[in-house]
Design a protein around this motif. Sequence first.
Motif, PDB file in Angstrom:
ATOM      1  N   SER A  14       0.801  -1.225   0.000  1.00 25.67           N
ATOM      2  CA  SER A  14       0.000   0.000   0.000  1.00 25.67           C
ATOM      3  C   SER A  14       0.835   1.277   0.000  1.00 25.67           C
ATOM      4  O   SER A  14       0.280   2.366  -0.039  1.00 25.67           O
ATOM      5  N   THR A  15       2.148   1.136   0.083  1.00 21.18           N
ATOM      6  CA  THR A  15       2.999   2.322   0.205  1.00 21.18           C
ATOM      7  C   THR A  15       3.060   3.107  -1.100  1.00 21.18           C
ATOM      8  O   THR A  15       2.723   2.613  -2.170  1.00 21.18           O
ATOM      9  N   ASN A  16       3.516   4.335  -0.992  1.00 16.99           N
ATOM     10  CA  ASN A  16       3.675   5.193  -2.163  1.00 16.99           C
ATOM     11  C   ASN A  16       4.645   4.525  -3.137  1.00 16.99           C
ATOM     12  O   ASN A  16       5.733   4.096  -2.734  1.00 16.99           O
ATOM     13  N   PRO A  17       4.278   4.435  -4.423  1.00 16.93           N
ATOM     14  CA  PRO A  17       5.146   3.766  -5.401  1.00 16.93           C
ATOM     15  C   PRO A  17       6.548   4.360  -5.507  1.00 16.93           C
ATOM     16  O   PRO A  17       7.491   3.668  -5.883  1.00 16.93           O
ATOM     17  N   HIS A  18       6.712   5.617  -5.145  1.00 18.21           N
ATOM     18  CA  HIS A  18       8.039   6.252  -5.209  1.00 18.21           C
ATOM     19  C   HIS A  18       9.027   5.586  -4.253  1.00 18.21           C
ATOM     20  O   HIS A  18      10.237   5.648  -4.473  1.00 18.21           O
ATOM     21  N   LYS A  25       9.699   8.146   3.886  1.00 13.44           N
ATOM     22  CA  LYS A  25      10.938   8.916   4.019  1.00 13.44           C
ATOM     23  C   LYS A  25      10.873  10.303   3.393  1.00 13.44           C
ATOM     24  O   LYS A  25      11.432  11.250   3.923  1.00 13.44           O
ATOM     25  N   ASN A  26      10.201  10.456   2.273  1.00 17.26           N
ATOM     26  CA  ASN A  26      10.146  11.757   1.599  1.00 17.26           C
ATOM     27  C   ASN A  26       8.725  12.335   1.576  1.00 17.26           C
ATOM     28  O   ASN A  26       8.440  13.200   0.764  1.00 17.26           O
ATOM     29  N   LEU A  27       7.850  11.846   2.445  1.00 21.84           N
ATOM     30  CA  LEU A  27       6.473  12.326   2.414  1.00 21.84           C
ATOM     31  C   LEU A  27       6.346  13.715   3.017  1.00 21.84           C
ATOM     32  O   LEU A  27       6.887  13.999   4.083  1.00 21.84           O
ATOM     33  N   LEU A  28       5.622  14.553   2.319  1.00 24.57           N
ATOM     34  CA  LEU A  28       5.309  15.903   2.771  1.00 24.57           C
ATOM     35  C   LEU A  28       3.787  16.051   2.760  1.00 24.57           C
ATOM     36  O   LEU A  28       3.096  15.337   2.032  1.00 24.57           O
ATOM     37  N   LYS A  29       3.289  16.987   3.544  1.00 18.43           N
ATOM     38  CA  LYS A  29       1.842  17.223   3.599  1.00 18.43           C
ATOM     39  C   LYS A  29       1.548  18.554   2.930  1.00 18.43           C
ATOM     40  O   LYS A  29       2.184  19.556   3.221  1.00 18.43           O
ATOM     41  N   ASN A  30       0.558  18.557   2.014  1.00 22.22           N
ATOM     42  CA  ASN A  30       0.194  19.807   1.349  1.00 22.22           C
ATOM     43  C   ASN A  30      -0.829  20.581   2.196  1.00 22.22           C
ATOM     44  O   ASN A  30      -1.205  20.148   3.285  1.00 22.22           O
ATOM     45  N   ASP A  31      -1.292  21.714   1.672  1.00 22.96           N
ATOM     46  CA  ASP A  31      -2.224  22.575   2.410  1.00 22.96           C
ATOM     47  C   ASP A  31      -3.548  21.890   2.726  1.00 22.96           C
ATOM     48  O   ASP A  31      -4.249  22.273   3.652  1.00 22.96           O
ATOM     49  N   LYS A  32      -3.894  20.874   1.940  1.00 21.58           N
ATOM     50  CA  LYS A  32      -5.158  20.156   2.142  1.00 21.58           C
ATOM     51  C   LYS A  32      -5.000  18.957   3.074  1.00 21.58           C
ATOM     52  O   LYS A  32      -5.929  18.193   3.269  1.00 21.58           O
ATOM     53  N   GLY A  33      -3.802  18.784   3.631  1.00 20.85           N
ATOM     54  CA  GLY A  33      -3.568  17.669   4.541  1.00 20.85           C
ATOM     55  C   GLY A  33      -3.278  16.356   3.844  1.00 20.85           C
ATOM     56  O   GLY A  33      -3.256  15.303   4.465  1.00 20.85           O
ATOM     57  N   GLY A  37       8.003  13.991  -1.773  1.00 17.49           N
ATOM     58  CA  GLY A  37       8.835  15.139  -2.096  1.00 17.49           C
ATOM     59  C   GLY A  37      10.205  14.716  -2.593  1.00 17.49           C
ATOM     60  O   GLY A  37      10.506  13.532  -2.721  1.00 17.49           O
ATOM     61  N   GLU A  38      11.027  15.691  -2.860  1.00 14.04           N
ATOM     62  CA  GLU A  38      12.376  15.420  -3.375  1.00 14.04           C
ATOM     63  C   GLU A  38      13.388  15.160  -2.267  1.00 14.04           C
ATOM     64  O   GLU A  38      14.431  14.578  -2.510  1.00 14.04           O
TER      65      GLU A  38
END
Length: 199
Positions: free
Chosen positions: A7-11, A73-81, A86-87
Amino acid sequence: TKLALMSTNPHFFEAPSSSTGKHHPPEDNGPGGLVRHTIKAIYAAREQAGLYHLDQRQADMTVAAPAPHDTCKNLLKNDKGQYYWGEKTTANHGRVAAEWLESFELNDADAKKQILDAVKNHMGKWSADVYTYETRAYSKEEIEGNMQRIMEALMPQSIITKVVQDADFWASRESFSCFPHLKIAKALEEYFLIQKSNL
């Protein structure tokens, strides 16, 4: 653990182990490096479980925890939660991964608690909520939060957390590298040149 990895982010499966190229061996800093680092951490944790004579249940937890430890490891949260990849590596990725893993079922509540603690605190003394090498002013709350996170990580709640911290550390060392001091492409190139010359 298997469901979480599916289920993890493919990145996660494509990312290097380090967004800066530091703190990990060369072969882990290219595409797929984060997965290679994770495999090394699982292997190191399994070996340490034997070293510490852990029982089968504890040994299973020491293998289950490093598998998803860097999935965020590189997950960021946008303004909408909403989270996005991320890079750059985020300082709080252990905490974010533990929060994400909370939603997965595990029948053994104590094992789940220990696995989540190990994931949350896997960076040991480098655990933080914000990186303090950015050139900006830090709030009192950010600094206090960092100190609290570091103190929590320095006092593991279980042997499982300590094993995962050590496994993550050793898996990121160049001395634990499959190709010490060589980039994987160079090592493969040399291997194929040798094989070709033997024909």
